[in-house]
Design a protein around this motif. Structure first.
Motif, PDB file in Angstrom:
ATOM      1  N   VAL A 108     -20.131  14.224 -11.873  1.00 43.40           N
ATOM      2  CA  VAL A 108     -20.356  12.776 -11.943  1.00 43.40           C
ATOM      3  C   VAL A 108     -19.840  12.154 -13.238  1.00 43.40           C
ATOM      4  CG1 VAL A 108     -22.311  12.808 -10.355  1.00 43.40           C
ATOM      5  CG2 VAL A 108     -22.713  13.154 -12.813  1.00 43.40           C
ATOM      6  N   ALA A 109     -19.242  12.956 -14.124  1.00 43.89           N
ATOM      7  CA  ALA A 109     -18.688  12.397 -15.366  1.00 43.89           C
ATOM      8  C   ALA A 109     -17.701  13.372 -15.981  1.00 43.89           C
ATOM      9  CB  ALA A 109     -19.787  12.072 -16.372  1.00 43.89           C
ATOM     10  N   VAL A 110     -16.769  12.820 -16.746  1.00 50.54           N
ATOM     11  CA  VAL A 110     -15.835  13.602 -17.554  1.00 50.54           C
ATOM     12  C   VAL A 110     -16.471  13.802 -18.927  1.00 50.54           C
ATOM     13  CG1 VAL A 110     -13.568  13.626 -18.658  1.00 50.54           C
ATOM     14  CG2 VAL A 110     -13.817  12.722 -16.322  1.00 50.54           C
ATOM     15  N   GLY A 111     -16.610  15.046 -19.340  1.00 50.92           N
ATOM     16  CA  GLY A 111     -17.209  15.327 -20.628  1.00 50.92           C
ATOM     17  C   GLY A 111     -18.140  16.531 -20.522  1.00 50.92           C
ATOM     18  N   GLU A 112     -18.617  17.014 -21.553  1.00 48.27           N
ATOM     19  CA  GLU A 112     -18.821  16.359 -22.829  1.00 48.27           C
ATOM     20  C   GLU A 112     -17.526  16.448 -23.625  1.00 48.27           C
ATOM     21  OE1 GLU A 112     -21.851  16.858 -26.662  1.00 48.27           O
ATOM     22  OE2 GLU A 112     -22.161  18.039 -24.857  1.00 48.27           O
ATOM     23  N   CYS A 113     -17.035  15.303 -24.055  1.00 48.94           N
ATOM     24  CA  CYS A 113     -15.804  15.274 -24.837  1.00 48.94           C
ATOM     25  C   CYS A 113     -15.947  14.218 -25.923  1.00 48.94           C
ATOM     26  CB  CYS A 113     -14.597  14.980 -23.944  1.00 48.94           C
ATOM     27  SG  CYS A 113     -14.646  13.388 -23.074  1.00 48.94           S
ATOM     28  N   GLY A 114     -15.062  14.287 -26.911  1.00 49.18           N
ATOM     29  CA  GLY A 114     -15.131  13.297 -27.980  1.00 49.18           C
ATOM     30  C   GLY A 114     -14.629  13.836 -29.294  1.00 49.18           C
ATOM     31  N   LEU A 115     -15.293  13.432 -30.385  1.00 50.47           N
ATOM     32  CA  LEU A 115     -14.878  13.795 -31.735  1.00 50.47           C
ATOM     33  C   LEU A 115     -16.084  14.240 -32.547  1.00 50.47           C
ATOM     34  CD1 LEU A 115     -12.573  10.724 -32.545  1.00 50.47           C
ATOM     35  CD2 LEU A 115     -11.845  12.968 -31.668  1.00 50.47           C
ATOM     36  N   ASP A 116     -15.914  15.314 -33.320  1.00 46.66           N
ATOM     37  CA  ASP A 116     -16.963  15.801 -34.222  1.00 46.66           C
ATOM     38  C   ASP A 116     -16.299  16.194 -35.537  1.00 46.66           C
ATOM     39  OD1 ASP A 116     -18.876  17.420 -35.615  1.00 46.66           O
ATOM     40  OD2 ASP A 116     -19.971  17.649 -33.724  1.00 46.66           O
ATOM     41  N   PHE A 117     -16.350  15.258 -36.500  1.00 46.39           N
ATOM     42  CA  PHE A 117     -15.743  15.503 -37.801  1.00 46.39           C
ATOM     43  C   PHE A 117     -16.756  16.065 -38.796  1.00 46.39           C
ATOM     44  CE2 PHE A 117     -12.357  11.948 -37.078  1.00 46.39           C
ATOM     45  CZ  PHE A 117     -11.764  12.745 -36.108  1.00 46.39           C
ATOM     46  N   GLY A 142     -11.355   8.156 -12.148  1.00 47.61           N
ATOM     47  CA  GLY A 142     -12.257   7.024 -12.010  1.00 47.61           C
ATOM     48  C   GLY A 142     -13.681   7.327 -12.428  1.00 47.61           C
ATOM     49  N   LEU A 143     -13.926   8.535 -12.931  1.00 48.95           N
ATOM     50  CA  LEU A 143     -15.279   8.920 -13.332  1.00 48.95           C
ATOM     51  C   LEU A 143     -15.646   8.304 -14.686  1.00 48.95           C
ATOM     52  CD1 LEU A 143     -15.262  12.731 -12.450  1.00 48.95           C
ATOM     53  CD2 LEU A 143     -16.503  10.922 -11.242  1.00 48.95           C
ATOM     54  N   PRO A 144     -16.942   8.100 -14.918  1.00 50.01           N
ATOM     55  CA  PRO A 144     -17.373   7.673 -16.253  1.00 50.01           C
ATOM     56  C   PRO A 144     -17.241   8.807 -17.255  1.00 50.01           C
ATOM     57  CG  PRO A 144     -19.278   8.111 -14.871  1.00 50.01           C
ATOM     58  CD  PRO A 144     -18.072   8.229 -13.984  1.00 50.01           C
ATOM     59  N   LEU A 145     -17.411   8.485 -18.532  1.00 50.63           N
ATOM     60  CA  LEU A 145     -17.254   9.446 -19.620  1.00 50.63           C
ATOM     61  C   LEU A 145     -18.587   9.772 -20.267  1.00 50.63           C
ATOM     62  CD1 LEU A 145     -14.094   7.780 -20.988  1.00 50.63           C
ATOM     63  CD2 LEU A 145     -14.217  10.275 -20.773  1.00 50.63           C
ATOM     64  N   PHE A 146     -18.790  11.059 -20.564  1.00 46.36           N
ATOM     65  CA  PHE A 146     -19.963  11.539 -21.283  1.00 46.36           C
ATOM     66  C   PHE A 146     -19.464  11.985 -22.653  1.00 46.36           C
ATOM     67  CE2 PHE A 146     -23.300  14.721 -22.234  1.00 46.36           C
ATOM     68  CZ  PHE A 146     -24.439  13.976 -21.938  1.00 46.36           C
ATOM     69  N   LEU A 147     -19.753  11.178 -23.680  1.00 45.87           N
ATOM     70  CA  LEU A 147     -19.089  11.296 -24.972  1.00 45.87           C
ATOM     71  C   LEU A 147     -19.972  11.930 -26.043  1.00 45.87           C
ATOM     72  CD1 LEU A 147     -17.431   7.760 -25.119  1.00 45.87           C
ATOM     73  CD2 LEU A 147     -16.376   9.912 -24.379  1.00 45.87           C
ATOM     74  N   HIS A 148     -19.317  12.696 -26.917  1.00 46.77           N
ATOM     75  CA  HIS A 148     -19.952  13.276 -28.100  1.00 46.77           C
ATOM     76  C   HIS A 148     -19.250  12.699 -29.328  1.00 46.77           C
ATOM     77  CE1 HIS A 148     -21.572  16.623 -30.672  1.00 46.77           C
ATOM     78  NE2 HIS A 148     -20.481  16.322 -31.371  1.00 46.77           N
ATOM     79  N   GLU A 149     -20.057  12.266 -30.296  1.00 43.59           N
ATOM     80  CA  GLU A 149     -19.473  11.801 -31.559  1.00 43.59           C
ATOM     81  C   GLU A 149     -20.400  12.133 -32.700  1.00 43.59           C
ATOM     82  OE1 GLU A 149     -19.686   9.645 -34.954  1.00 43.59           O
ATOM     83  OE2 GLU A 149     -20.494   8.365 -33.358  1.00 43.59           O
ATOM     84  N   ARG A 150     -19.849  12.711 -33.738  1.00 43.52           N
ATOM     85  CA  ARG A 150     -20.615  12.955 -34.962  1.00 43.52           C
ATOM     86  C   ARG A 150     -19.699  12.766 -36.159  1.00 43.52           C
ATOM     87  NH1 ARG A 150     -24.370  18.192 -36.624  1.00 43.52           N
ATOM     88  NH2 ARG A 150     -25.501  17.123 -38.308  1.00 43.52           N
ATOM     89  N   ASP A 151     -20.117  11.881 -37.045  1.00 39.99           N
ATOM     90  CA  ASP A 151     -19.368  11.581 -38.269  1.00 39.99           C
ATOM     91  C   ASP A 151     -17.937  11.169 -37.965  1.00 39.99           C
ATOM     92  OD1 ASP A 151     -21.666  12.277 -39.564  1.00 39.99           O
ATOM     93  OD2 ASP A 151     -20.910  14.164 -40.396  1.00 39.99           O
ATOM     94  N   ALA A 152     -17.733  10.523 -36.823  1.00 41.88           N
ATOM     95  CA  ALA A 152     -16.380  10.124 -36.417  1.00 41.88           C
ATOM     96  C   ALA A 152     -16.403   8.763 -35.727  1.00 41.88           C
ATOM     97  CB  ALA A 152     -15.779  11.178 -35.494  1.00 41.88           C
ATOM     98  N   GLY A 153     -17.403   7.951 -36.067  1.00 40.97           N
ATOM     99  CA  GLY A 153     -17.592   6.698 -35.341  1.00 40.97           C
ATOM    100  C   GLY A 153     -16.408   5.751 -35.412  1.00 40.97           C
ATOM    101  N   GLN A 154     -15.830   5.585 -36.584  1.00 37.84           N
ATOM    102  CA  GLN A 154     -14.730   4.640 -36.722  1.00 37.84           C
ATOM    103  C   GLN A 154     -13.515   5.076 -35.901  1.00 37.84           C
ATOM    104  OE1 GLN A 154     -13.652   3.577 -40.739  1.00 37.84           O
ATOM    105  NE2 GLN A 154     -11.677   2.715 -40.120  1.00 37.84           N
ATOM    106  N   ARG A 155     -13.174   6.362 -35.990  1.00 40.07           N
ATOM    107  CA  ARG A 155     -12.004   6.833 -35.239  1.00 40.07           C
ATOM    108  C   ARG A 155     -12.276   6.816 -33.741  1.00 40.07           C
ATOM    109  NH1 ARG A 155      -7.290   6.226 -34.216  1.00 40.07           N
ATOM    110  NH2 ARG A 155      -5.985   8.007 -33.653  1.00 40.07           N
ATOM    111  N   MET A 156     -13.490   7.136 -33.348  1.00 36.45           N
ATOM    112  CA  MET A 156     -13.856   7.079 -31.936  1.00 36.45           C
ATOM    113  C   MET A 156     -13.693   5.656 -31.402  1.00 36.45           C
ATOM    114  SD  MET A 156     -15.304   8.751 -29.250  1.00 36.45           S
ATOM    115  CE  MET A 156     -16.681   9.861 -29.477  1.00 36.45           C
ATOM    116  N   ARG A 157     -14.164   4.688 -32.151  1.00 33.46           N
ATOM    117  CA  ARG A 157     -14.051   3.292 -31.705  1.00 33.46           C
ATOM    118  C   ARG A 157     -12.588   2.861 -31.620  1.00 33.46           C
ATOM    119  NH1 ARG A 157     -18.135   2.764 -35.538  1.00 33.46           N
ATOM    120  NH2 ARG A 157     -16.860   1.467 -36.897  1.00 33.46           N
ATOM    121  N   GLU A 158     -11.775   3.300 -32.580  1.00 32.90           N
ATOM    122  CA  GLU A 158     -10.359   2.941 -32.553  1.00 32.90           C
ATOM    123  C   GLU A 158      -9.679   3.467 -31.292  1.00 32.90           C
ATOM    124  OE1 GLU A 158      -9.729   3.020 -37.441  1.00 32.90           O
ATOM    125  OE2 GLU A 158      -8.969   4.639 -36.177  1.00 32.90           O
ATOM    126  N   ILE A 159      -9.956   4.702 -30.960  1.00 33.47           N
ATOM    127  CA  ILE A 159      -9.343   5.297 -29.771  1.00 33.47           C
ATOM    128  C   ILE A 159      -9.857   4.630 -28.503  1.00 33.47           C
ATOM    129  CG2 ILE A 159      -9.192   7.414 -28.388  1.00 33.47           C
ATOM    130  CD1 ILE A 159      -9.165   8.984 -31.036  1.00 33.47           C
TER     131      ILE A 159
END
Length: 283
Positions: A108-117, A142-159
């Motif tokens: 039901v979702a793509v992930g867990e994916c994202g950025l962990d700096f 067309g699936l929603p995303l299940f995102l992981h982010e740690r200490d990477a908020g600015q770059r995550m938002r940019e992408i």
């Protein structure tokens, strides 16, 4: 509050049955600690009104295991993705295998994916490459995303800003960051997943005043079990392994900081999760 059908793994003081069904959007039920008693874990969750659980797939093996659990147990669904810690393993073969999983009805979702700096088990460059590839898979499926982010908020938002018009919904799971990061995600119309982190007075205090700023239609709840055992529990738990049956205690804490009743928060987050993951609603 006692749950007659629960076994003695949970002390009676922790057996909590809310008035309405809950959705745990992040349960790591493929973790080895659940290998010995998964059936009982799921029974306890259902007794606690946690009737729907999204089992997190953080790499190919665990995503395949999550799908297998979803096929075996009604009310379980799976995500399929590659965690940023494992981004260095991303290649065309893995991309192909993930795309095949995304076509399965249990996913039901793509992930867990994202950025962990924070730890950088994979380099930032490897993480961004794997993340953007999975964003493309989300667009394709067309699936929603299940995102992981740690200490990477600015770059995550940019992408995500670049991709926002192409992807559907996305949730930043286990959100623990600061006010600016939260509002940046909300400005992108992203959903927010909250865990037992908020129940921890040692590190969750900065998050509590922000909870009321999250619109209910963008808020979901999760255990991230077996991690992040809530510290607001009124009794000790054997082994300190977190599990979905304890989600109502997280809902209680979040409701307090939202300034609404537990019943209202539970109903709202369940409705949001059903809409986000396109789940069937209970009659």
């Amino acid at each position: 509050m006692a749950i007659a059908d629960a076994d003695d793994f949970l002390p009676e003081a922790l057996q909590f049955r809310p008035s309405a069904p809950l959705v745990d959007i992040g349960a790591n039920l493929t973790h080895e600690s659940f290998g010995r008693d998964l059936e009982a874990v799921i029974q306890r969750a259902r007794a606690a009104q946690v009737t729907t659980m999204i089992v997190t797939g953080t790499d190919l093996t665990h995503a395949e295991q999550a799908v297998a659990l979803a096929k075996q147990y009604p009310g379980l669904y799976a995500t399929a993705g590659v965690h940023p810690h494992d981004a260095s393993r991303w290649d065309k073969n893995l991309e192909r295998d993930m795309a095949a999983l995304h076509a399965m009805p249990e996913v039901v979702a793509v992930g867990e994916c994202g950025l962990d700096f924070n730890r950088n088990f994979s380099t930032p460059q490897e993480q961004e490459r794997a993340f953007e590839a999975q964003l493309a898979l989300a667009v394709e499926s067309g699936l929603p995303l299940f995102l992981h982010e740690r200490d990477a908020g600015q770059r995550m938002r940019e992408i995500l800003h670049v991709w926002r018009d192409d992807i559907s919904h996305a949730v930043v799971h286990c959100f623990t960051a600061d006010r600016d990061t939260l509002f940046g995600y909300l400005d992108l119309d992203l959903h927010i997943g909250l865990t037992g982190w908020i129940c921890d007075e040692r590190r969750g205090h900065h998050l509590r005043p922000l909870v009321s700023d999250i619109p209910l239609e963008l808020l979901m709840v999760e255990t991230d079990c077996p991690y992040l055992l809530p510290r607001n529990l009124p009794a000790k738990l054997k082994g300190r392994r977190h599990e979905p049956a304890l989600l109502p205690w997280i809902v209680r804490e979040i409701a307090q900081w939202q300034g609404i009743s537990e019943a209202e928060l539970g109903a709202a987050t369940t409705q949001t999760a059903q809409r986000f993951f396109r789940l069937p609603t209970e009659s």
